[in-house]
Design an enzyme around this catalytic site. Structure first.
Site, mmCIF file in Angstrom:
data_model
loop_
_atom_site.group_PDB
_atom_site.id
_atom_site.type_symbol
_atom_site.label_atom_id
_atom_site.label_comp_id
_atom_site.label_asym_id
_atom_site.label_seq_id
_atom_site.Cartn_x
_atom_site.Cartn_y
_atom_site.Cartn_z
ATOM 1 N N ALA A 126 0.859 -1.201 0.000
ATOM 2 C CA ALA A 126 0.000 0.000 0.000
ATOM 3 C C ALA A 126 0.884 1.236 0.000
ATOM 4 O O ALA A 126 1.824 1.348 0.788
ATOM 5 C CB ALA A 126 -0.910 -0.003 1.218
ATOM 6 N N ILE A 128 4.113 -1.487 3.549
ATOM 7 C CA ILE A 128 3.595 -0.127 3.373
ATOM 8 C C ILE A 128 4.718 0.770 2.870
ATOM 9 O O ILE A 128 5.838 0.733 3.385
ATOM 10 C CB ILE A 128 3.087 0.486 4.713
ATOM 11 C CG1 ILE A 128 2.279 -0.512 5.527
ATOM 12 C CG2 ILE A 128 2.346 1.800 4.449
ATOM 13 C CD1 ILE A 128 0.893 -0.789 5.086
ATOM 14 N N LYS A 129 4.362 1.572 1.872
ATOM 15 C CA LYS A 129 5.328 2.564 1.409
ATOM 16 C C LYS A 129 4.824 3.938 1.829
ATOM 17 O O LYS A 129 3.676 4.301 1.577
ATOM 18 C CB LYS A 129 5.425 2.485 -0.100
ATOM 19 C CG LYS A 129 6.077 3.693 -0.726
ATOM 20 C CD LYS A 129 6.313 3.424 -2.169
ATOM 21 C CE LYS A 129 6.363 4.683 -2.967
ATOM 22 N NZ LYS A 129 6.671 4.428 -4.368
ATOM 23 N N THR A 130 5.715 4.683 2.480
ATOM 24 C CA THR A 130 5.316 6.011 2.910
ATOM 25 C C THR A 130 6.489 6.974 2.775
ATOM 26 O O THR A 130 7.468 6.662 2.098
ATOM 27 C CB THR A 130 4.761 5.956 4.357
ATOM 28 O OG1 THR A 130 4.119 7.182 4.644
ATOM 29 C CG2 THR A 130 5.853 5.684 5.390
#
Ligand code: 5RP
Length: 284
Positions: free
Chosen positions: A142, A173-175
């Site tokens: 995501a 998760i990519k943030t």
């Protein structure tokens, strides 16, 4: 965790050190021909052997990456809005899991837009995608906080986004990196990787990488700070040295400078031909 899911995740996050260098080249799906990614094959080719995985759309995968090159694929499957459209957060799943399987991908990627107009849709997209992908043992990455949402880039907002993505079943998760990034990572029960964001000076991008890893990120999913550098190969190698070889910022930057001074190895003939295809004469 099912064997297939575990196996695919281990292609992306290397089990030897639990770290990941993902090369992001999916920008065109809403930005069009982004600077220095105008000809995807040309940008991607020299970097392929230095990334653990590559994140891109099916269009660029099919046209610009050799099927015989064994790089794990993280396929972006969400889209539907452009940078000049009405609302970037208005995305749907635009690539089927069936096509992703045909492309032999290691993971699927999609964006969620917490706090945006289409927050609800993007979260429902995520839930549905996880349901379907898990049937086939495919992990879902995501992507949080793209576009306008980036303006709210602080630990409170990013923790909220990452945690919600994990609660919906995202496997990675990519943030974006921010101050107090430890809080983002510690409240997210699945691995976190960071995007690089807009182009910085090389030393600053290496600092960002180091700080994120130090705060608990398992790696990077970096694009512009690699291929918008005048020296993309030295840059990806320097990023790798932080992610996989415990280099600090100075060591990584010294490596970058050293590699910049080294003469570039010429591309193999077949690569040259691929990069510079001569126009064929049209028969009248
Ligand atoms: C956009 C993306 C990009 O892959 C992401 O922004 C990473 O690239 P960069 O390091 O250039 O920020 O997911 O939705």
């Amino acid at each position: 965790m099912d064997w297939g899911l575990k196996n695919r995740i281990s292609r992306i996050i290397k089990p030897e050190d639990n770290r990941a260098v993902m090369l992001a080249v999916d920008h065109g799906y809403f930005l069009g021909p982004t600077e220095r990614l105008e000809i995807p094959r040309k940008t991607i080719r020299p970097l392929l052997k230095y990334c653990d995985s590559i994140m891109l759309t099916r269009g660029v995968l099919r046209t610009s990456v050799d099927a015989s090159f064994p790089v794990p694929i993280v396929l972006r499957v969400s889209g539907g809005s452009s940078i000049i459209g009405a609302d970037l957060s208005n995305e749907k799943i635009v690539t089927s899991v069936r096509d992703a399987i045909r492309l032999n991908v290691s993971a699927l990627a999609m964006s969620i837009f917490i706090g945006a107009k289409y927050e609800h849709n993007s979260l429902v997209n995520l839930g549905n995608l996880v349901n379907e992908a898990e049937e086939y043992g495919i992990p879902v990455l995501a992507v949080t906080a793209v576009g306008k949402e980036l303006e709210k880039r602080d630990a409170r907002y990013l923790s909220l986004s990452c945690r919600i993505a994990a609660e919906f079943g995202a496997h990675i998760i990519k943030t974006y990196y921010c101050e107090d990034f430890e809080k983002v990572v510690s409240s997210c029960p699945v691995p976190v990787i960071i995007a690089g964001g807009p182009k910085l000076k090389e030393r600053e991008a290496l600092e960002l990488t180091f700080n994120a890893i130090n705060a608990g990120a398992v790696g990077v999913d970096m694009g512009r700070n690699i291929w918008q550098s005048d020296n993309p190969v030295p840059m990806i190698k320097a990023v790798r040295s932080i992610v996989h070889e415990h280099a600090n910022v100075q060591q990584a930057y010294d490596l970058f400078k050293k590699l910049v001074k080294e003469p570039q190895k010429p591309l193999a003939i077949s690569q040259k031909q691929n990069n510079k295809q001569k126009p064929t004469k049209q028969k009248k």
